[in-house]
Scaffold this active site. Structure first.
Site, PDB file in Angstrom:
ATOM      1  N   HIS A 471      67.586  29.216 -15.531  1.00  0.00           N
ATOM      2  CA  HIS A 471      66.284  29.650 -15.112  1.00  0.00           C
ATOM      3  C   HIS A 471      65.665  28.437 -13.875  1.00  0.00           C
ATOM      4  O   HIS A 471      64.428  29.003 -13.303  1.00  0.00           O
ATOM      5  CB  HIS A 471      65.295  29.528 -16.417  1.00  0.00           C
ATOM      6  CG  HIS A 471      64.388  30.561 -16.337  1.00  0.00           C
ATOM      7  ND1 HIS A 471      63.935  31.162 -15.049  1.00  0.00           N
ATOM      8  CD2 HIS A 471      63.460  31.069 -17.095  1.00  0.00           C
ATOM      9  CE1 HIS A 471      62.805  32.114 -15.238  1.00  0.00           C
ATOM     10  NE2 HIS A 471      62.623  32.030 -16.447  1.00  0.00           N
ATOM     11  N   ASP A 475      65.345  33.396 -11.259  1.00  0.00           N
ATOM     12  CA  ASP A 475      64.014  33.754 -11.940  1.00  0.00           C
ATOM     13  C   ASP A 475      64.359  35.105 -12.851  1.00  0.00           C
ATOM     14  O   ASP A 475      65.463  35.767 -12.485  1.00  0.00           O
ATOM     15  CB  ASP A 475      62.995  34.236 -10.814  1.00  0.00           C
ATOM     16  CG  ASP A 475      62.422  33.107 -10.103  1.00  0.00           C
ATOM     17  OD1 ASP A 475      62.628  31.876 -10.594  1.00  0.00           O
ATOM     18  OD2 ASP A 475      61.931  33.212  -9.025  1.00  0.00           O
TER      19      ASP A 475
END
Length: 500
Positions: A471, A475
């Site tokens: 992450h 995204d």
């Protein structure tokens, strides 16, 4: 006078710290005998002697930081001795071995282990001391982080001595055994060089931990028994201390459950304790490092496999006849992932410090289970390959993985990984990233399930897909888009042909 200078340390590495001197001024040294050990922020580098002679001066003492090509020491000519000689009688005896009418002793050395592999563990000896061996007959097996290496006998004779017993960790230049009464002439120069290599080990007990490591332990209030050393003879390096510091919070949190539960005498007699293989230790370490480093998250979707299965059933016989390999599902998934990676390139990228490195190619890692553990052979430039090329590469890499014949190079450089847990019956899982990659796709079992299609309930072969991603670079929108594109390509394989 011969100068000893800092060797090339590696790309982008400009300085190192002198960790340990194995020799002191006045000591006689042989060509290629180890003089000192340098420590960088990445690796430990041993510095061999460029000439035989006497170590006349140490310019850079332990703990000093030096640049590439800096002067470390000076060696004067004279008082030199061959690397294997420790006293005069042995030197006088050397010419006798060259007479040709006496059997020679031949050293069994660690073979080349592969790029970046510096040590191995002796897993099995096939022969014992006193056994007669033929040239090229297998003597023992070594186990590295990735592969197993068989060691053949360099000459015919009798195994007179085993130096590295089973379970011993040896470096890439270590001596494993000695073959006595060997037939054929042996080169005296390599033998001398090989005998010299254990010299540092002889003084290993007197060698202290790396200065940078001691300094960092002092700063953090740590003792040496809290750190596991990875350097020569078990000495503690700076990176060992840093790893211990990083794992300290996790260890503290796990402390209440860490102690082994009490075991009765009856239960203890039915237990079996087996040392973890180096491969299993490496797998455990890499997986935990991945969890500790990446901001790992998993997103899920499901795919209707009806069209892929129909296409495969229609063309599998023709495909096998023309290409000589079976048409499986992996080529469809590989193609679908390549298609999706073009639209979401961050899933095919990696983080390097504060930079994001985007890869304009796809080196696809295909996870494969083997009897010794999980390995990930890499299919290079998979984005430029056909369905047949991908299937052939997967079959060939899979067979080499099961036979333990994969080289280090074949398991490095992957940019994205596919793991198929469905072959073992897994219905749902969250795969762990293969660092430094930023994405891994998990495939699962194909299972018939009732689905609502155009207002009607029909039975369809469905598979859950899982994308684990970092992450920090990917995204949620990118991760979901990637899975949707894979789903679309598999549910309508014609999209792959038209690049839609």
């Amino acid at each position: 006078m011969t100068e000893v200078r800092v060797p090339t340390l590696g790309e982008s590495v400009t300085e190192a710290t002198v960790a340990t001197w194995f020799k002191k001024p006045g000591d006689a040294v042989a060509v290629d005998e180890m003089l000192c050990e340098l420590e960088t922020d990445k690796v430990t580098v041993e510095v061999p002697s460029p000439a035989a002679g006497t170590l006349s001066e140490i310019v850079a003492p332990e703990g000093e930081t030096v640049g590439v090509d800096a002067l470390l020491a000076q060696i004067s000519a004279g008082d030199a001795k061959p690397a294997g000689d420790t006293d005069a009688p042995k030197a006088d005896a050397a010419p006798k071995a060259d007479a040709g009418d006496a059997p020679q002793a031949v050293d069994v050395m660690v073979p080349t282990l592969g790029e970046s592999v510096t040590e191995a563990t002796v897993s099995t000896w096939f022969k014992k001391v006193g056994d007669t061996v033929a040239q090229d007959e297998m003597l023992c097996e070594l186990e590295t982080d990735k592969v197993s290496v068989e060691v053949p006998s360099p000459a015919a004779g009798v195994l007179s001595e085993i130096i590295a017993t089973e379970g011993t960790t040896v470096d890439a230049t270590a001596k494993l055994a000695v073959i006595g009464g060997a037939s054929g002439a042996a080169s005296s120069a390599p033998a001398a060089k090989d005998e010299a290599s254990p010299a540092p080990a002889a003084s290993g007990k007197d060698v202290e931990d790396a200065p940078s490591a001691k300094k960092l332990m002092a700063e953090k209030g740590m003792s040496a028994d809290q750190v596991t050393g990875s350097g020569r003879d078990g000495r503690i390096m700076k990176e060992d201390v840093m790893k211990a510091i990083a794992s300290a919070p996790a260890a503290t949190a796990a402390a209440p459950s860490a102690p082994r539960a009490p075991v009765s005498a009856d239960d203890a007699s039915r237990e079996e304790r087996v040392k973890m293989t180096r491969l299993r230790q490496t797998i455990a370490k890499r997986l935990k490092d991945s969890q500790n480093t990446a901001a790992m998250l998993t997103t899920y979707n499901e795919v209707d496999m009806t069209e892929v299965m129909a296409l495969r059933n229609e063309y599998k016989d023709l495909f096998l006849k023309k290409h000589g390999v079976k048409l499986g599902f992996m080529s469809f998934f590989t193609k679908a992932c390549i298609h999706a990676l073009r639209e979401v390139p961050e899933v095919n990228a990696e983080i390097d410090g504060t930079d994001i490195v985007y890869k304009n190619f796809v080196h696809m890692g295909i996870a494969a289970g083997t009897p010794t553990g999980l390995v990930v052979p890499v299919i290079r430039d998979a984005d430029a390959m056909s369905f047949a090329g991908i299937e052939k590469a997967i079959a060939e890499k899979g067979a080499r993985a099961r036979d333990g014949k994969l080289s280090m190079a074949e398991m490095q450089g992957g940019t994205f990984t596919i793991s198929n847990g469905g072959v073992y019956g897994s219905l749902m899982s969250s795969p762990i990233l293969n660092p430094p990659q930023s994405g891994i796709l998990g495939m699962h079992k194909i299972q018939d399930r009732p689905m609502a299609i155009n207002g009607q309930v029909v039975i369809r072969p469905m598979m859950y897909l899982a994308l684990s991603y970092d992450h920090r670079i990917v995204d949620g929108k990118g991760a979901v888009t990637f899975l949707v594109r894979v789903k679309e390509a598999l549910e309508d394989p014609r999209r792959l042909l038209m690049d839609l």
